[in-house]
Design a protein around this motif. Structure first.
Motif, short mmCIF file in Angstrom:
data_model
loop_
_atom_site.label_atom_id
_atom_site.label_comp_id
_atom_site.label_asym_id
_atom_site.label_seq_id
_atom_site.Cartn_x
_atom_site.Cartn_y
_atom_site.Cartn_z
N SER A 252 35.28 10.83 11.76
CA SER A 252 35.93 9.77 12.52
C SER A 252 35.29 9.57 13.89
N GLN A 253 35.13 8.31 14.27
CA GLN A 253 34.66 7.97 15.62
C GLN A 253 35.75 7.19 16.36
N PHE A 285 31.74 14.42 23.24
CA PHE A 285 31.05 15.66 22.85
C PHE A 285 31.57 16.12 21.50
N GLN A 286 30.77 16.91 20.82
CA GLN A 286 31.11 17.40 19.49
C GLN A 286 32.07 18.58 19.57
N VAL A 287 32.85 18.76 18.50
CA VAL A 287 33.66 19.96 18.36
C VAL A 287 33.24 20.66 17.07
N PRO A 288 33.56 21.96 16.93
CA PRO A 288 33.04 22.74 15.79
C PRO A 288 33.59 22.28 14.44
N GLU A 295 27.92 17.78 7.87
CA GLU A 295 28.09 17.02 9.10
C GLU A 295 29.08 15.85 8.94
N GLU A 296 29.39 15.50 7.69
CA GLU A 296 30.40 14.45 7.48
C GLU A 296 31.77 14.86 8.00
N LYS A 297 31.96 16.14 8.27
CA LYS A 297 33.23 16.64 8.82
C LYS A 297 33.21 16.74 10.35
N ARG A 298 32.08 16.43 10.96
CA ARG A 298 31.94 16.62 12.41
C ARG A 298 32.74 15.57 13.18
N ARG A 299 33.56 16.02 14.11
CA ARG A 299 34.34 15.12 14.96
C ARG A 299 33.87 15.22 16.40
N ARG A 300 34.22 14.19 17.15
CA ARG A 300 33.87 14.14 18.57
C ARG A 300 35.13 13.95 19.41
N HIS A 321 41.17 14.11 18.31
CA HIS A 321 41.73 13.99 16.97
C HIS A 321 41.17 15.16 16.19
N LEU A 322 41.95 16.24 16.12
CA LEU A 322 41.46 17.49 15.55
C LEU A 322 41.48 17.46 14.03
N ASP A 323 40.81 18.44 13.42
CA ASP A 323 40.65 18.47 11.97
C ASP A 323 41.99 18.28 11.26
N ALA A 324 41.97 17.43 10.24
CA ALA A 324 43.23 17.01 9.60
C ALA A 324 43.56 17.79 8.33
N ARG A 325 42.73 18.75 7.94
CA ARG A 325 42.94 19.41 6.65
C ARG A 325 44.08 20.43 6.70
#
Length: 484
Positions: A252-253, A285-288, A295-300, A321-325
């Motif tokens: 997501s962007q 900036f990127q988060v882990p 990289e399709e899971k990479r969020r900023r 917007h942190l990881d949604a899983r």
């Protein structure tokens, strides 16, 4: 015959002696009389809670309070766990009928005021005999209570907000983004937040269709267009274009920051382009991600510094917007919570690195976790441990009994114990306290603007020169711990 009788007599004597050597098991103490009434309320002091109960004192030697951060039950027939997360116990004397949990005790239980957490609790009458054996009788109803919140310092109020507006790409939703965008704009304007952490407001086509932008408007720009219609050109987005070059794998962007340009000036350099191309990584900036993720899971994360045009005061603002899983398997859910905690820690570290002037920092967004989760609320706890105050712990709260995510429900249901799940959060560092928090929603609504509710908080980032209240929650909870 005689030998047989003698053998039998010896066996009886031996058995009798053995029985005499083993003492009979002591009977359990009598069951205490029931607690006939139990109430709890915030206060009297900031970060405190007071309980009151009614009991006639019979067959009771003490009272035991058990607290937890998620619902629990003492009934064998219940599907709830027998103890809550971060279970904590407090004992009161047999003559007690009221008790105040101090700031340190609330912190010990995982519900220090700055966490915004509420406590689930059960109270039991206890009967203990001289041998140490005990019998308990619990008040039958699970309850929840919030500590008394911290009022902000005196000074000029800033209204902050977070709003997950739902991606335009969700074409199977009840309404498309272009149908909902006017409602999103009207709701924002109705509450007039000064700065908004926005999620799922992407730089792709507003109609949600993949493909060229030629002849089509971005979702980001479409919101500005709708805001202009109802409020004039008083809101700007820090960024409207992608954070990565076309074709770059990314998640997501939609993490964006909206601000009232009549009050604030953007004090960060946030160019929209790179070498003339319509993308830029500026002010993000990127988060882990997990080591097994692509990289399709990479969020900023989006961030920016703002300056008040009237006073020159500055502050930082962050949209996450942190990881949604999530998973029904506990070990997997623990892994995802740890990932969100790692993402939160990256936000903390990066903003501390940028914040050389020691300005207030506001973080808003969809954390995709919540305080009553059975495994934890890792990202939130990381921010609290770094000195952030959860602004849901406000002097006045509205619609607090409902979830901040509505999932397009026609009618929302209030939580049984009066505190709804919050996955959307607004947290501030350097300005503890909040005067107002609202989960913006109607109980019944056929046309919800998004599957999340907008949230708003009123804070005071800068104390006035006449403010004499120097006591903060951090000073008040030095003996406790903020972790939940």
């Amino acid at each position: 015959m005689r030998r047989s009788n003698l053998a039998l007599s010896a066996a009886v004597v031996a058995a009798t002696a053995l029985c005499a050597a083993v003492p009979a098991q002591a009977a359990a103490p009598a069951t205490p009389y029931s607690i006939s009434a139990l109430t709890a309320k915030p206060g009297p002091g900031v970060g405190e809670v007071t309980l009151n109960w009614t009991h006639n004192g019979a067959k009771t030697t003490s009272f035991l309070l058990e607290t937890g951060l998620n619902a629990f039950s003492k009934s064998a027939s219940s599907s709830l766990p027998t103890s809550g997360r971060h279970a904590t116990f407090f004992t009161f004397g047999k003559s007690a009928r009221t008790a105040t949990l101090t700031t340190a005790q609330l912190a010990q239980a995982g519900a220090a005021v700055q966490t915004g957490n509420h406590l689930y609790f059960r109270l039991a009458a206890v009967n203990k005999d001289a041998s140490g054996a005990t019998t308990k009788r619990y008040y039958p109803y699970l309850q929840a209570v919030l500590p008394r919140p911290q009022a902000p310092r005196a000074g000029s109020t800033v209204r902050i907000s977070s709003f997950n507006v739902r991606t335009a790409r969700a074409l199977t939703d009840p309404r498309t983004w272009l149908e909902r965008a006017p409602d999103v704009a009207r709701q924002i304007v109705a509450y007039k937040p000064h700065v908004v952490a926005v999620q799922e407001l992407g730089p792709g086509r507003a109609d949600g269709v993949s493909g060229t932008l030629q002849g089509n408007i971005r979702q980001t720009d479409s919101l500005l267009k709708e805001l202009d219609k109802v409020y004039g050109q008083k809101y700007d987005l820090v960024r409207t274009t992608p954070y990565v070059a076309p074709g770059t794998p990314t998640d997501s962007q939609g993490m964006r920051i909206l601000y009232d340009n009549t009050r604030y000036r953007l004090a960060s350099s946030c160019p929209e382009t790179t070498s003339g191309r319509s993308y830029s990584s500026s002010c993000s900036f990127q988060v882990p991600i997990l080591s097994t993720d692509s990289e399709e899971k990479r969020r900023r994360v989006a961030y920016a510094k703002f300056e008040d045009k009237a006073t020159g005061k500055k502050f930082w603002f962050v949209s996450v917007h942190l990881d949604a899983r999530h998973s029904s398997t506990r070990s997997t859910e623990v892994k995802y919570d740890a990932l969100r905690a790692s993402q939160g820690r990256t936000v903390v570290n990066k903003m501390n690195e940028l914040n050389t002037e020691k300005l207030p920092i506001i973080v808003g967004g969809d954390f995709n976790s919540w305080s009553t989760s059975a495994v934890g609320n890792g990202a939130h706890d990381v921010l609290v441990d770094d000195g952030y105050y959860d602004t849901s712990a406000a002097v006045t709260r509205k619609n607090f009994q409902y979830k901040t995510i509505n999932d397009w429900a026609l009618t929302m249901t209030a939580a049984a114990q009066g505190v709804g799940v919050r996955i959307d959060m607004l947290m501030v560092k350097g300005a503890p306290g909040s005067s107002y928090f609202e989960n913006v929603m109607k109980v019944t609504d056929e046309n919800r603007p998004s599957d999340h509710n907008m949230i708003v908080s009123d804070i005071v980032p800068f104390a006035s020169s006449t403010d004499t209240n120097s006591t903060t929650w951090r000073e008040a909870t030095l003996r406790g711990t903020s972790r939940g």
